[in-house]
Design a protein around this motif. Structure first.
Motif, short mmCIF file in Angstrom:
data_model
loop_
_atom_site.label_atom_id
_atom_site.label_comp_id
_atom_site.label_asym_id
_atom_site.label_seq_id
_atom_site.Cartn_x
_atom_site.Cartn_y
_atom_site.Cartn_z
N LYS A 1 13.67 -0.90 -5.52
CA LYS A 1 14.32 -1.71 -6.55
C LYS A 1 13.33 -2.12 -7.64
CE LYS A 1 15.67 -6.01 -5.69
NZ LYS A 1 16.45 -7.12 -5.10
N HIS A 2 12.06 -2.31 -7.26
CA HIS A 2 11.03 -2.71 -8.22
C HIS A 2 10.20 -1.54 -8.72
CE1 HIS A 2 12.07 -6.66 -6.58
NE2 HIS A 2 11.69 -7.09 -7.76
N GLY A 3 10.64 -0.32 -8.45
CA GLY A 3 9.97 0.86 -9.00
C GLY A 3 8.79 1.38 -8.21
N TYR A 4 8.63 0.94 -6.97
CA TYR A 4 7.55 1.43 -6.12
C TYR A 4 8.09 2.54 -5.22
CZ TYR A 4 4.94 -2.69 -7.53
OH TYR A 4 4.28 -3.65 -8.27
N PRO A 5 7.46 3.70 -5.24
CA PRO A 5 7.95 4.80 -4.40
C PRO A 5 7.61 4.59 -2.93
CG PRO A 5 5.95 5.46 -5.53
CD PRO A 5 6.30 4.09 -6.05
N VAL A 6 8.43 5.16 -2.09
CA VAL A 6 8.19 5.16 -0.64
C VAL A 6 7.68 6.54 -0.27
CG1 VAL A 6 9.27 4.91 1.62
CG2 VAL A 6 10.03 3.47 -0.29
N ARG A 7 6.51 6.60 0.34
CA ARG A 7 5.95 7.89 0.75
C ARG A 7 6.66 8.42 1.98
NH1 ARG A 7 -0.39 8.28 1.59
NH2 ARG A 7 -0.29 7.90 -0.63
N VAL A 8 6.73 7.60 3.03
CA VAL A 8 7.33 8.07 4.28
C VAL A 8 7.59 6.89 5.21
CG1 VAL A 8 5.14 8.43 5.53
CG2 VAL A 8 7.11 9.84 6.09
N GLN A 9 8.54 7.08 6.12
CA GLN A 9 8.74 6.16 7.23
C GLN A 9 8.56 6.96 8.51
OE1 GLN A 9 12.29 3.63 7.54
NE2 GLN A 9 12.37 4.12 9.72
N GLU A 10 7.80 6.40 9.43
CA GLU A 10 7.62 6.99 10.76
C GLU A 10 8.22 6.05 11.77
OE1 GLU A 10 6.23 9.92 11.53
OE2 GLU A 10 5.67 10.40 9.47
N VAL B 1 6.01 2.05 7.52
CA VAL B 1 6.57 2.33 6.21
C VAL B 1 5.40 2.44 5.24
CG1 VAL B 1 8.09 1.54 4.35
CG2 VAL B 1 8.69 1.07 6.74
N ASP B 2 5.20 3.63 4.69
CA ASP B 2 4.09 3.89 3.77
C ASP B 2 4.58 3.78 2.33
OD1 ASP B 2 1.98 4.91 2.26
OD2 ASP B 2 1.53 6.50 3.70
N LEU B 3 4.08 2.76 1.63
CA LEU B 3 4.43 2.52 0.24
C LEU B 3 3.23 2.82 -0.67
CD1 LEU B 3 6.19 -0.93 0.79
CD2 LEU B 3 7.28 1.31 0.57
N TYR B 4 2.38 3.74 -0.26
CA TYR B 4 1.15 4.11 -0.95
C TYR B 4 0.13 2.98 -0.90
CZ TYR B 4 3.40 8.38 -2.56
OH TYR B 4 4.03 9.59 -2.60
N GLU B 5 0.21 1.99 -1.79
CA GLU B 5 -0.78 0.92 -1.82
C GLU B 5 -0.67 -0.03 -0.63
OE1 GLU B 5 1.22 1.38 -4.58
OE2 GLU B 5 -0.18 2.21 -6.03
N VAL B 6 0.51 -0.10 -0.04
CA VAL B 6 0.76 -0.99 1.10
C VAL B 6 1.40 -0.16 2.22
CG1 VAL B 6 2.06 -2.99 1.92
CG2 VAL B 6 1.06 -3.02 -0.37
N VAL B 7 0.83 -0.25 3.41
CA VAL B 7 1.41 0.39 4.58
C VAL B 7 1.87 -0.73 5.51
CG1 VAL B 7 1.00 1.85 6.60
CG2 VAL B 7 0.01 2.47 4.38
#
Length: 120
Positions: free
Chosen positions: A59-68, A78-84
């Motif tokens: 919603k705030h424009g941050y991409p989601v890399r992957v969920q394991e 949940v990998d959000l690039y800068e924040v895991v």
């Protein structure tokens, strides 16, 4: 980056995630800046937290890399690039002890609605 960390912590708090901790990984990890660790009440709650964090980031424009993990998992990443984000049930969190594994890194505290503050 601090905005994503704050958004993540706020959403996890709103959705009743427990014992939220953030670890500053910038000095030791080339692919992320922060680990956020949170306890879910059960696997279903963990799935809900993962979904909500991803929705809020998108919603705030941050991409989601992957969920394991998911569908009954006791640990969802949940990998959000800068924040895991590491979402654990209480038993899994105790078993894997990520805070102890990375205990030599600075922890980030959240003081109300203020910006995250790194603690050495």
């Amino acid at each position: 980056m601090a905005e994503l960390l704050e958004l993540t912590e706020k959403k996890l708090s709103e959705k009743l995630g427990e014992h939220i901790v953030a670890i500053d990984m910038r000095n030791v990890n080339p692919y992320t800046d922060y680990f956020v660790i949170v306890t879910a009440r059960n696997p279903r709650h963990a799935e809900s937290l993962a979904y909500e964090v991803q929705e809020e980031a998108s919603k705030h424009g941050y991409p989601v890399r992957v969920q394991e993990g998911g569908h009954g998992s006791t640990w969802i990443l949940v990998d959000l690039y800068e924040v895991v984000v590491h979402i654990f049930t209480a038993e899994a969190r105790e078993q894997y002890k990520l805070e102890k594994l990375w205990g030599d890194q600075p922890f980030v505290s959240f003081e109300g609605d203020s910006q995250p503050e790194t603690k050495e």
